[in-house]
Design a protein around this motif. Structure first.
Motif, PDB file in Angstrom:
ATOM      1  N   GLU A 210      17.740  17.583  39.359  1.00 35.81           N
ATOM      2  CA  GLU A 210      18.292  16.535  38.498  1.00 35.81           C
ATOM      3  C   GLU A 210      18.889  17.100  37.219  1.00 35.81           C
ATOM      4  OE1 GLU A 210      15.253  13.691  37.806  1.00 35.81           O
ATOM      5  OE2 GLU A 210      15.220  12.937  39.876  1.00 35.81           O
ATOM      6  N   TYR A 211      18.237  18.094  36.617  1.00 32.49           N
ATOM      7  CA  TYR A 211      18.749  18.618  35.359  1.00 32.49           C
ATOM      8  C   TYR A 211      20.069  19.361  35.570  1.00 32.49           C
ATOM      9  CZ  TYR A 211      16.554  23.049  36.841  1.00 32.49           C
ATOM     10  OH  TYR A 211      16.179  24.182  37.526  1.00 32.49           O
ATOM     11  N   ASP A 213      22.296  18.374  37.935  1.00 29.71           N
ATOM     12  CA  ASP A 213      23.240  17.258  38.079  1.00 29.71           C
ATOM     13  C   ASP A 213      23.602  16.673  36.721  1.00 29.71           C
ATOM     14  OD1 ASP A 213      23.261  17.504  40.823  1.00 29.71           O
ATOM     15  OD2 ASP A 213      21.633  16.038  41.122  1.00 29.71           O
ATOM     16  N   ALA A 214      22.614  16.579  35.832  1.00 32.47           N
ATOM     17  CA  ALA A 214      22.892  16.044  34.498  1.00 32.47           C
ATOM     18  C   ALA A 214      23.854  16.944  33.738  1.00 32.47           C
ATOM     19  CB  ALA A 214      21.593  15.888  33.726  1.00 32.47           C
ATOM     20  N   SER A 218      27.668  16.005  32.504  1.00 32.70           N
ATOM     21  CA  SER A 218      28.027  16.088  31.083  1.00 32.70           C
ATOM     22  C   SER A 218      29.296  16.903  30.850  1.00 32.70           C
ATOM     23  CB  SER A 218      26.871  16.706  30.295  1.00 32.70           C
ATOM     24  OG  SER A 218      26.711  18.077  30.652  1.00 32.70           O
TER      25      SER A 218
END
Length: 321
Positions: A210-211, A213-214, A218
């Motif tokens: 997830e991090y 993908d974040a 961004s």
């Protein structure tokens, strides 16, 4: 010469579990490692070896000897050059005796040989990690074409008869090139494949987190994501693999020097000393025992330390302890 595939599988187990996106914290990892008495004893042995190698000139100055001076007056010519006295001529002037046939001081050659053996192993390991991580990140984060090309290149590297190629390369390279540097380069050229494969497999797993993908949403560039998000997650398995590769590379250096393809006299090396000792093991067993026992102890210390590091960085191990 290449590390077996089971080694890479074992190292991959040190990667962060699915429920832990961040790598283990340094303090927590150090606390687990410190609780392992065998690993701490191995760490102390490795630290002592590094200190001896770094202080080789000082230690030889304390003894009053150097690794290249011949002491023919200490050899019994009637027995073919065997040192006078017990244990290879051990005395207050020669703490571990002298070499049969040459009379060179064994202690001085051991401590300077530690510089060569350890320096080649550590240098080759660092370069293997650098090359393997760069190519593995490119394969795991660079798209299908990059993955296909780099993966086939990695497979080719792992399939090569590395030790035979190393012997051939060491034989044809000009003698003017520094042999320790050449040894490190040859080891890296033929043994980066398992680092690249581990990095690629772990990158494919980590890039779906997830991090990551974040960071992608961004607007971060792929290179920034690879360095800032993927690399920290690779630290644990790469640390374990690096600890495993140091003793492996020491064995490779010792093997090549034993066969006469490593460093050349008068530069000392533990493998070179073992090679020359094979003709004297009956007349002077101490000359075989000293480098042999030191090499065995060093390899054992690195192996135990690598196992301790694996346990310290593996979250599943902490659950069992």
């Amino acid at each position: 010469m290449t590390a077996p595939e089971t080694e890479v599988s074992a190292v991959a187990a040190a990667a962060p579990a699915t429920g832990a996106d961040a790598p283990p914290r340094g303090r927590r990892t150090w606390r687990r490692l410190r609780a392992d008495r065998a690993a701490m004893a191995a760490l102390a042995a490795v630290a002592a070896l590094v200190a001896v190698a770094a202080a080789a000139p000082l230690l030889c100055a304390l003894e009053g000897q150097d690794p290249t001076t011949f002491h023919s007056d200490l050899l019994d010519s009637a027995r073919g050059g065997v040192p006078y006295g017990a244990l290879g001529g051990v005395s207050g002037d020669h703490w571990l005796g002298v070499e049969p046939g040459t009379g060179r001081d064994v202690f001085a050659r051991i401590v300077y040989g530690a510089r060569v053996s350890l320096g080649v192993a550590l240098g080759a390991t660092a370069l293997e990690l650098l090359v393997g991580v760069a190519l593995g990140l490119g394969a795991g984060f660079g798209g299908r074409r990059a993955d296909a090309v780099l993966s086939r290149l990695t497979d080719l590297s792992l399939a090569l008869p590395s030790f035979l190629l190393a012997l051939a390369l060491m034989a044809i390279v000009p003698q003017s090139m520094p042999r320790p540097l050449l040894l490190a380069c040859v080891i890296v050229a033929l043994n980066w494949g398992n680092v690249a494969r581990l990095t690629r497999n772990q990158t494919l797993s980590l890039r779906s987190r997830e991090y990551v993908d974040a960071a992608r949403l961004s607007g971060a560039r792929p290179a920034r994501i690879a360095v800032r998000e993927i690399l920290p997650g690779l630290a644990a398995p790469l640390l374990v693999l690096g600890a495993l590769k140091v003793p492996l590379n020491m064995v490779i250096e010792a093997g090549l020097s034993f066969l006469g393809a490593g460093v050349r006299p008068p530069t000392p090396s533990w493998g070179q000393m073992l090679s020359s000792a094979t003709t004297w093991f009956r007349a002077d067993p101490a000359y075989v025992a000293v480098p042999g026992l030191l090499l065995f102890t060093t390899l054992l210390a690195f192996a135990v330390l690598a196992d301790g590091v694996r346990k310290a960085v593996d979250p599943r191990w902490s659950d069992r302890s």
